[in-house]
Design an enzyme around this catalytic site. Structure first.
Site, mmCIF file in Angstrom:
data_model
loop_
_atom_site.group_PDB
_atom_site.id
_atom_site.type_symbol
_atom_site.label_atom_id
_atom_site.label_comp_id
_atom_site.label_asym_id
_atom_site.label_seq_id
_atom_site.Cartn_x
_atom_site.Cartn_y
_atom_site.Cartn_z
ATOM 1 N N VAL A 89 -5.295 52.218 13.936
ATOM 2 C CA VAL A 89 -4.172 51.701 14.730
ATOM 3 C C VAL A 89 -2.913 51.448 13.897
ATOM 4 O O VAL A 89 -1.894 51.028 14.449
ATOM 5 C CB VAL A 89 -4.543 50.415 15.516
ATOM 6 C CG1 VAL A 89 -5.660 50.706 16.498
ATOM 7 C CG2 VAL A 89 -4.912 49.283 14.578
ATOM 8 N N ARG A 90 -2.977 51.700 12.610
ATOM 9 C CA ARG A 90 -1.772 51.588 11.791
ATOM 10 C C ARG A 90 -0.781 52.732 12.049
ATOM 11 O O ARG A 90 0.394 52.608 11.709
ATOM 12 C CB ARG A 90 -2.141 51.550 10.300
ATOM 13 C CG ARG A 90 -2.844 50.294 9.848
ATOM 14 C CD ARG A 90 -1.886 49.106 9.783
ATOM 15 N NE ARG A 90 -0.844 49.279 8.807
ATOM 16 C CZ ARG A 90 -0.935 48.939 7.524
ATOM 17 N NH1 ARG A 90 -2.032 48.361 7.092
ATOM 18 N NH2 ARG A 90 0.060 49.142 6.699
ATOM 19 N N HIS A 91 -1.239 53.822 12.627
ATOM 20 C CA HIS A 91 -0.306 54.921 12.927
ATOM 21 C C HIS A 91 0.664 54.485 14.010
ATOM 22 O O HIS A 91 0.251 54.071 15.089
ATOM 23 C CB HIS A 91 -1.078 56.178 13.328
ATOM 24 C CG HIS A 91 -1.842 56.761 12.191
ATOM 25 N ND1 HIS A 91 -1.228 57.484 11.190
ATOM 26 C CD2 HIS A 91 -3.142 56.686 11.852
ATOM 27 C CE1 HIS A 91 -2.132 57.845 10.294
ATOM 28 N NE2 HIS A 91 -3.308 57.377 10.657
ATOM 29 N N ARG A 92 1.927 54.595 13.730
ATOM 30 C CA ARG A 92 2.921 53.996 14.620
ATOM 31 C C ARG A 92 3.222 54.814 15.868
ATOM 32 O O ARG A 92 3.426 54.277 16.931
ATOM 33 C CB ARG A 92 4.235 53.797 13.851
ATOM 34 C CG ARG A 92 4.186 52.668 12.847
ATOM 35 C CD ARG A 92 5.562 52.566 12.213
ATOM 36 N NE ARG A 92 5.632 51.465 11.279
ATOM 37 C CZ ARG A 92 5.602 51.606 9.963
ATOM 38 N NH1 ARG A 92 5.503 52.803 9.414
ATOM 39 N NH2 ARG A 92 5.679 50.548 9.180
ATOM 40 N N SER A 103 -12.170 45.815 24.194
ATOM 41 C CA SER A 103 -11.663 44.533 23.730
ATOM 42 C C SER A 103 -12.777 43.554 23.380
ATOM 43 O O SER A 103 -13.618 43.228 24.221
ATOM 44 C CB SER A 103 -10.774 43.906 24.818
ATOM 45 O OG SER A 103 -10.519 42.557 24.510
ATOM 46 N N ARG A 136 -16.802 36.393 18.978
ATOM 47 C CA ARG A 136 -16.671 37.704 18.332
ATOM 48 C C ARG A 136 -16.566 37.580 16.815
ATOM 49 O O ARG A 136 -16.776 38.547 16.083
ATOM 50 C CB ARG A 136 -15.449 38.449 18.852
ATOM 51 C CG ARG A 136 -14.124 37.894 18.320
ATOM 52 C CD ARG A 136 -12.959 38.858 18.488
ATOM 53 N NE ARG A 136 -11.746 38.308 17.890
ATOM 54 C CZ ARG A 136 -10.533 38.795 18.079
ATOM 55 N NH1 ARG A 136 -10.369 39.849 18.855
ATOM 56 N NH2 ARG A 136 -9.484 38.262 17.490
ATOM 57 N N ARG A 170 2.594 66.537 16.478
ATOM 58 C CA ARG A 170 3.092 66.342 15.107
ATOM 59 C C ARG A 170 2.387 65.157 14.455
ATOM 60 O O ARG A 170 1.968 65.232 13.305
ATOM 61 C CB ARG A 170 4.601 66.048 15.153
ATOM 62 C CG ARG A 170 5.203 65.788 13.791
ATOM 63 C CD ARG A 170 6.563 65.098 13.909
ATOM 64 N NE ARG A 170 7.356 65.296 12.715
ATOM 65 C CZ ARG A 170 8.620 64.941 12.580
ATOM 66 N NH1 ARG A 170 9.258 64.391 13.594
ATOM 67 N NH2 ARG A 170 9.258 65.143 11.451
ATOM 68 N N ARG A 177 -6.381 61.701 7.308
ATOM 69 C CA ARG A 177 -7.675 61.066 7.576
ATOM 70 C C ARG A 177 -8.861 62.026 7.411
ATOM 71 O O ARG A 177 -10.014 61.572 7.490
ATOM 72 C CB ARG A 177 -7.690 60.488 8.992
ATOM 73 C CG ARG A 177 -6.576 59.487 9.275
ATOM 74 C CD ARG A 177 -6.612 58.282 8.351
ATOM 75 N NE ARG A 177 -5.660 57.253 8.780
ATOM 76 C CZ ARG A 177 -5.537 56.085 8.166
ATOM 77 N NH1 ARG A 177 -6.243 55.797 7.078
ATOM 78 N NH2 ARG A 177 -4.649 55.205 8.590
#
Lengths: 192, 192, 192, 192
Positions: free
Chosen positions: D62-65, D73, D129, D147, D156
């Site tokens: 999730v770091r990919h913007r 969840s 959790r 892209r 990755r």
């Protein structure tokens, strides 16, 4: 030049009113920008925060796009070694009752024990991390512009935020509101 | 704390090696980050630039996503009034030959004349701006993190960039390379 | 799978309620997402628009970060050649009165004349473009997710938008609201 | 219109060469775009992936913007109830040796036991959790433009990626390379 004066200068460039800058004109100018929702100008100011929380919270936090994150790495840190002294830090959720605490603590210690055993057996930290819990302590440095911080605080200090996230962010907001008045004035009742 | 020391601190947090910081350790640490392509850490440093160019160049420049822009507004600035003294600034492309200059200048003056006439007839600046040329002077303040600036300079100082963009960006790179060594060291041959 | 069903599936994954999908369940599910401000889920749907406007408008439009733009290039298109037939298209601002039109048109033609003359003298299109006006016709293809489009329409169809931008965007909203109901239902009064 | 033809159309708009589109012209046109590094045009194509992995991997992903994420969840799913049947799914890291497996499995079961006990004692899922491990199964739906996917796969699927991330992403690349040839042709040796 500090962040808020830089914001003022950027905003005045849009209207070519740079000649109206005085030693304290930034305060009213920024209030006017916010009132007119010219938020893009607020982006020229930045804040960096050092946050100590757990990995459950950081997993949510890093979803914010217009921010930069550097986080204690579970891939590269060997929690069994040196600096870590074989003791894995965990961060207790503020909402856990005293009655539930022993159960939670035992689980943390059990995870730590297995992690250290896996490391001893030669498993690499990046694989052994799989047994570490969400409540593992996580340090993270976050840099974002003041518009993004405003958005983060508004979202993460509110009542629908995770209690742990909210706790951390309200502390941050208290400090930010002092440092960068008047940018966070409208959020002041959300701070601790 | 200045930008480069903040970058170092953020990077060392990932590996929990904060205890190795010395007064000048950031230089070698940042070289190591770049060599290993840990660019995300470089994002904790920021630079703001004030650029004077034309609207052809700014239209390309604002395509960079991880940056913040505040630009002289053709909607809100009335170029017929006050501060502008009824004289619209244009910026001559560095590549135009002396022989072609008079033709270009006459065209600029013609556009200015029509703009001022439209304003006098009661047309609003935001509509009258339609006759203003691409070479209209445009001031813009750009704030971006050092990783993004590295990307911008690599792209915009290269041979496939627009000559005018390249000219402006090479000047910027020269200054940035001095202020933020060693972040832009590998681009040094692209600077002016 | 179409955009809205993909949004539903992504949303239901968060709560693990995929078993509740029916042939038309997406409509109510998406209304619920919007009501609860779970906008991030709406991002899984995309829309591409082909817009014909002028360069004054596109310069504002490309400021939206979470969108992708491909635009008719003033660097690479030689408006004196072939397909363009030596006739440069301009787009008249909808707000210009009939009385002001001749002045505007003469200015457009003057710019075109100088552009063609510069090209004939051997100036490259990317330099000659400097004399072309803001009202030059500009085609642009914009792809963005439905959350971003919602943000774009809310901002660009409102009363503080540039009249030309507003005109173009209201047409777009009308079409989007039909194609992607109920995503844009709350903006319907802003559409044409 | 499918993703690759949309990319072609967007690219041809830049050069005003739309008249050269044929039934299969997109393939060579896209190869040309990539060769010239006109990556921004590739952004008009999108791909959505449904990935089943663990929370250690999703925290990195999730770091990919420039991507959109919807994830199972841990705040809202009660893993003790209904659909979950009181059995918490975990995903074993592909690199764990058979000898270490029993230790890992016991740790997973221990975490599950404490989680279920906390829930029974009335602790909310979002607090309970905290005892769940990094190897907890995590489903995530990711939508990104081609892209960005190219960037994600290049990073990755490489040798410095986490083994688990690499495993998942190489499977994805294999499928994407077939569906969207020639966009991922240069990465083919990284796929499974």
């Amino acid at each position: 030049m500090d962040a808020l004066r830089r914001v003022e200068l950027a905003g005045r460039l849009c209207y070519k009113s740079e000649d109206r800058v005085t030693s304290d004109s930034y305060h009213r100018f920024i209030q006017m920008l916010i009132q007119r929702k010219h938020w893009s100008v607020i982006e020229h100011g930045y804040m960096t925060a050092h946050i100590v929380t757990n990995r459950g919270v950081t997993h949510e936090l890093v979803r914010h796009r217009l921010a930069s994150f550097s986080q204690e790495s579970t891939r590269y840190c060997n929690y069994a070694k040196g600096r870590f002294g074989g003791e894995i830090a965990v961060v207790c959720p503020p909402e856990l009752s005293n009655a539930d605490l022993p159960l939670w603590r035992a689980s943390m210690q059990e995870s730590e024990k297995v992690y250290l055993e896996l490391i001893e057996r030669g498993v690499t930290p990046q694989i052994a991390r799989g047994v570490l819990p969400n409540d593992l302590k996580a340090e993270i440095i976050v840099t974002a512009n003041l518009r993004e911080w405003h958005h983060i605080f508004a979202l993460r200090c509110g009542s629908s935020a995770h209690p742990h996230m909210r706790h951390v962010m309200r502390m941050g907001l208290s400090q930010a509101a002092e440092l960068f008045a008047p940018v966070f004035d409208d959020l002041i009742e959300l701070s601790l």
